[in-house]
Design a protein around this motif. Structure first.
Motif, PDB file in Angstrom:
ATOM      1  N   SER A 143       0.690  -1.447  -0.180  1.00 40.13           N
ATOM      2  CA  SER A 143       0.213  -0.229  -0.162  1.00 40.13           C
ATOM      3  C   SER A 143       1.282   0.429   0.090  1.00 40.13           C
ATOM      4  O   SER A 143       0.703   2.273  -0.512  1.00 40.13           O
ATOM      5  N   GLN A 144       2.019   1.317   0.313  1.00 40.13           N
ATOM      6  CA  GLN A 144       3.488   2.331   0.174  1.00 40.13           C
ATOM      7  C   GLN A 144       3.092   2.659  -0.939  1.00 40.13           C
ATOM      8  O   GLN A 144       3.051   1.407  -1.951  1.00 40.13           O
ATOM      9  N   ARG A 145       3.311   3.808  -1.377  1.00 32.15           N
ATOM     10  CA  ARG A 145       3.820   4.049  -2.562  1.00 32.15           C
ATOM     11  C   ARG A 145       4.965   5.256  -2.821  1.00 32.15           C
ATOM     12  O   ARG A 145       5.765   5.567  -1.837  1.00 32.15           O
ATOM     13  N   ALA A 146       5.412   4.888  -3.817  1.00 35.97           N
ATOM     14  CA  ALA A 146       6.464   5.813  -4.025  1.00 35.97           C
ATOM     15  C   ALA A 146       6.144   7.249  -3.549  1.00 35.97           C
ATOM     16  O   ALA A 146       5.101   7.778  -3.902  1.00 35.97           O
ATOM     17  N   ILE A 147       7.352   8.059  -4.152  1.00 38.83           N
ATOM     18  CA  ILE A 147       7.062   9.329  -3.124  1.00 38.83           C
ATOM     19  C   ILE A 147       7.300   9.502  -4.683  1.00 38.83           C
ATOM     20  O   ILE A 147       8.452   9.717  -5.380  1.00 38.83           O
ATOM     21  N   PRO A 148       6.314  10.636  -5.075  1.00 38.20           N
ATOM     22  CA  PRO A 148       6.596  11.044  -7.038  1.00 38.20           C
ATOM     23  C   PRO A 148       7.249  12.495  -6.472  1.00 38.20           C
ATOM     24  O   PRO A 148       8.104  13.016  -6.256  1.00 38.20           O
ATOM     25  N   ALA A 149       7.840  12.923  -7.940  1.00 44.88           N
ATOM     26  CA  ALA A 149       8.987  13.508  -8.143  1.00 44.88           C
ATOM     27  C   ALA A 149       8.610  15.524  -8.300  1.00 44.88           C
ATOM     28  O   ALA A 149       9.091  16.104  -7.474  1.00 44.88           O
ATOM     29  N   SER A 150       7.370  14.972  -8.025  1.00 42.80           N
ATOM     30  CA  SER A 150       6.571  16.821  -7.776  1.00 42.80           C
ATOM     31  C   SER A 150       6.584  16.825  -5.808  1.00 42.80           C
ATOM     32  O   SER A 150       6.228  18.434  -5.723  1.00 42.80           O
ATOM     33  N   LEU A 151       6.823  15.819  -6.016  1.00 43.69           N
ATOM     34  CA  LEU A 151       7.004  16.049  -3.768  1.00 43.69           C
ATOM     35  C   LEU A 151       8.593  15.853  -3.169  1.00 43.69           C
ATOM     36  O   LEU A 151       9.502  16.136  -2.756  1.00 43.69           O
TER      37      LEU A 151
END
Length: 329
Positions: free
Chosen positions: A148-156
């Motif tokens: 359920s843990q998502r990757a941190i996107p480049a926008s963040l």
């Protein structure tokens, strides 16, 4: 026990056990550190310049300035390797690690007589430690498990900067460790539900003889990933495409695999325990890793399996402790 290994720390070459950084270092306070790790084949460093070029891009992005040019830092890396080679067995490979932080934060400067500077650490240890448990995975493949843990996107937070602020990797590994099975590797989705990467590795699928990997937007642009795309695939006449990949695409792929510096390529034969293709290690993966081995003069799979047998005590310990790719309770 004294390993005899030498590290480099801010202008000094020191015994490994004497290495110290400040408790006020920005790396400890904020995870404010960039890094690179390389490996050797037959004691020859692989793609070290590409790793250092990415390191300097990461430092530029984070406004970390060190007193070394890239040529100077590369020379220091090779000096560390040369100083340590005499304590490595003839068949050992070198695992070089370069860590660079902003150094102690400015409001602690009084502790350092008003002088604060970036922390530059270069270490070198036996490569076999990293791959001690991986041998069997080349036969079975891993199961890509989506947490359920998502990757941190480049926008963040920019994932193309290779940094030590990786709590989300660890949380993904912890979650995957609670799933049944002993060959689960996390495969992260971005907030839109598209495949990104593993926890320290890139990911490919193969469909109709074409290599497909996620758009290089929310991922680290891996040196091994680019080697597969730019050198191995063309040599074997394989096409490549970047595109958004969903779990559905992985389930319907012919083959899949992860890439990273230590293990080069490891096959992925299922996703969430659903077979990819026939659920076996595929022929294109086999051609790719065989070609890699031919290029560097090493039977990559055999070497990793042999190391696993050699360090069986370490392998047993690692099965009870967290690693880069798996978290063990």
């Amino acid at each position: 026990m004294d390993s005899g290994r030498i590290i480099y720390l801010n202008g000094e070459f020191l015994p490994e056990k004497q290495a110290r950084i400040s408790v006020y270092d920005s790396a400890l306070m904020f995870g404010d550190m960039v890094f690179e790790m390389t490996r050797s084949f037959n004691k020859k460093q692989f793609k070290i310049r590409e790793h250092l070029e990415r390191l300097y891009r990461s430092m530029d992005y984070l406004h970390i300035k060190i007193p070394h040019t890239i040529d100077e830092l590369e020379k220091i890396c090779y000096e560390v390797l040369d100083r340590n080679d005499k304590v490595f067995a003839e068949h050992d490979e070198h695992r070089l690690m370069v860590n660079i932080s902003r150094g102690p934060l400015s409001f602690y400067s009084e502790i350092f007589d008003g002088k604060v500077e970036p922390t530059v650490v270069i270490t070198d240890f036996p490569f076999k430690w990293t791959v001690a448990t991986m041998g069997p995975l080349f036969d079975t493949g891993v199961n890509a498990a989506i947490p359920s843990q998502r990757a941190i996107p480049a926008s963040l937070q920019e994932p193309k900067v290779k940094n030590r602020s990786r709590m989300f990797y660890m949380m993904a590994n912890i979650e995957v460790s609670n799933m049944s099975g002993d060959r689960n590797w996390a495969l992260l989705l971005d907030p839109d539900g598209f495949i990104t990467e593993g926890t320290g590795s890139n990911f490919f699928i193969i469909k109709d003889n074409k290599l497909i990997c996620p758009e290089p937007r929310n991922i680290l642009r891996g040196v091994s990933m680019e080697y597969v795309i730019n050198e191995l695939a063309p040599a074997l006449g394989l096409e490549h495409e970047y595109r958004n990949i969903e779990p559905y695409d992985v389930m319907n792929a012919d083959e899949a695999f992860y890439t990273a510096t230590p293990f080069c390529m490891v096959p992925c034969t299922s996703i969430n325990n659903y077979k990819i293709g026939d659920g076996k290690v595929g022929p294109i993966y086999t051609k790719l890793i065989t070609k890699w081995g031919e290029n560097v003069g090493v039977d990559i799979i055999k070497q990793i399996k042999d190391y696993g047998e050699e360090v069986s005590d370490l392998r047993a310990k690692q099965k009870t402790m967290p690693s880069t790719y798996q978290f063990v309770k």
